[in-house]
Scaffold this active site. Structure first.
Site, PDB file in Angstrom:
ATOM      1  N   CYS A 145       0.879  -1.278  -0.001  1.00 22.87           N
ATOM      2  CA  CYS A 145       0.088   0.026  -0.134  1.00 22.87           C
ATOM      3  C   CYS A 145       0.770   1.282   0.006  1.00 22.87           C
ATOM      4  CB  CYS A 145      -0.855  -0.064   1.121  1.00 22.87           C
ATOM      5  SG  CYS A 145      -1.895   1.321   1.318  1.00 22.87           S
ATOM      6  N   GLU A 200      -3.334   1.203  -6.223  1.00 27.20           N
ATOM      7  CA  GLU A 200      -2.535   0.162  -6.810  1.00 27.20           C
ATOM      8  C   GLU A 200      -2.305   0.341  -8.143  1.00 27.20           C
ATOM      9  OE1 GLU A 200       0.105  -1.533  -5.947  1.00 27.20           O
ATOM     10  OE2 GLU A 200      -0.754  -2.182  -4.223  1.00 27.20           O
TER      11      GLU A 200
END
Length: 345
Positions: free
Chosen positions: A2, A127
């Site tokens: 992340c 992402e």
């Protein structure tokens, strides 16, 4: 992993969105600690600050451990044992913490065994998928209700706006060797990506470059309660919550988000893959595009903006759940940690 998140709610609405029930069943909202430091953002990266939930007992020893507070902390954990005079001299990246090694690495082990567990709050996280023409960003978040809004519900006691993504984290408090203000920092725990999200990393996985990862998401208030209440829930029990989830949706967004300096609603707005610059106007997205145009006229730091009411076309059917806490359980068993009573699986 992340590496970028968004958290655009204003401080007051963020507090309302985190409403919970304490041990006595009373409806509560967490109190802010250092609220003046919090800044909403559509594009948060490591070393910036962000909002986290933690047990009030971490700050007040006589407090009920089921009570929660909101605090603005820096992303990128600085261990309390770090001896340098400048936290930026830390030689390794601590923005993410892999679940299978968090009880063996000294940066996280001590804090975790002391119960320094927190919940990192975000609208969602970004992402990137590697493609022949570059990297395509995606925004990943909890499924939302059809009527999820911010502004029109401001006067209501019950929050009916955007459902925040709640990620498991570890925090620590570092004190400068020469004295000074305490620095609170956090890391986001990561797990193997669920099947619904792993396609974003499929090239790396197929090439044998490791397994795709995603934040350890705590889905529901019971999971959040167990993770935060360190006085009642042992580390051994809490780590069972650290596993992939399939209860997420996502959509592609513009490469505009690639630049960390870009901080407008355009970062989270859905796009049509293949569209060169703008999303083609259709009946289903004209409202969102109109919202986006108005929202870009003001900064999220000065005026709160509603998140777009998009309908994701990327909602997948749930994949079979898998267990990722085995390594942690084995480690804890070897350590002989005193803990709460064992529960049957």
């Amino acid at each position: 992993m992340c590496g970028r998140t968004a958290c655009s709610l204003a401080a007051d609405n963020l507090r309302r969105a985190c409403a919970y029930r304490d041990r006595r069943g009373r409806h509560r909202q967490p109190d802010w600690v250092r609220q003046e430091r919090y800044q909403p953002s559509y594009n948060k990266g490591p070393q910036s600050s962000g909002p986290v939930l933690l047990s009030r007992r971490h700050l007040h020893q006589d407090a009920d451990s089921s009570e929660r507070v909101l605090m603005d902390m820096r992303w990128g954990l600085v261990p309390s044992w770090f001896k340098q005079d400048n936290p930026s001299k830390l030689q390794f990246n601590t923005s993410n913490c892999r679940s299978d090694t968090m009880l063996s690495k000294s940066s996280y082990k001590g804090a975790l065994l002391k119960g320094k567990r927190c919940v990192v709050l975000a609208d969602g996280f970004y992402e990137w998928q590697q493609q022949s023409g570059g990297k395509q960003p995606y925004f990943i978040y909890f499924p939302q209700t059809k009527d999820a809004t911010d502004k029109e519900m401001e006067g209501d006691e019950e929050w009916k706006g955007w459902r925040l993504l709640t990620m498991a984290g570890i925090f620590d408090c570092w004190e400068p060797p020469g004295g000074g203000e305490m620095l609170y920092t956090y890391t986001i725990i990561t797990v193997d990506a669920s099947k619904d999200v792993s396609f974003i990393h499929h090239r790396q996985v197929r090439a044998g470059k490791g397994v795709a990862g995603m934040p350890a998401i705590l889905d529901g208030d019971e999971a959040i309660r167990k993770w935060l209440d360190f006085a009642e829930v042992s580390t051994q029990e809490a780590v069972k919550l650290i596993q992939p989830t399939e209860n997420i949706v996502f959509h592609p967004v513009s490469t505009f988000v690639n630049n960390i300096r870009n901080n407008t609603p355009e970062c989270v707005a859905p796009i049509e893959l293949g569209a060169k610059k703008e999303v083609k106007a259709t009946p289903s997205n004209k409202g969102m595009l109109g919202w986006l145009k108005k929202s870009q006229e003001s900064s999220p730091q000065k005026k709160e903006n509603d998140l777009p009411k998009w309908t994701s076309q990327f909602i997948h059917s749930p994949s079979p759940k898998k267990t990722s806490a085995d390594v942690l359980q084995q480690w804890l068993g070897k350590q002989g940690q005193p803990a709460a009573k064992k529960h049957k699986a």
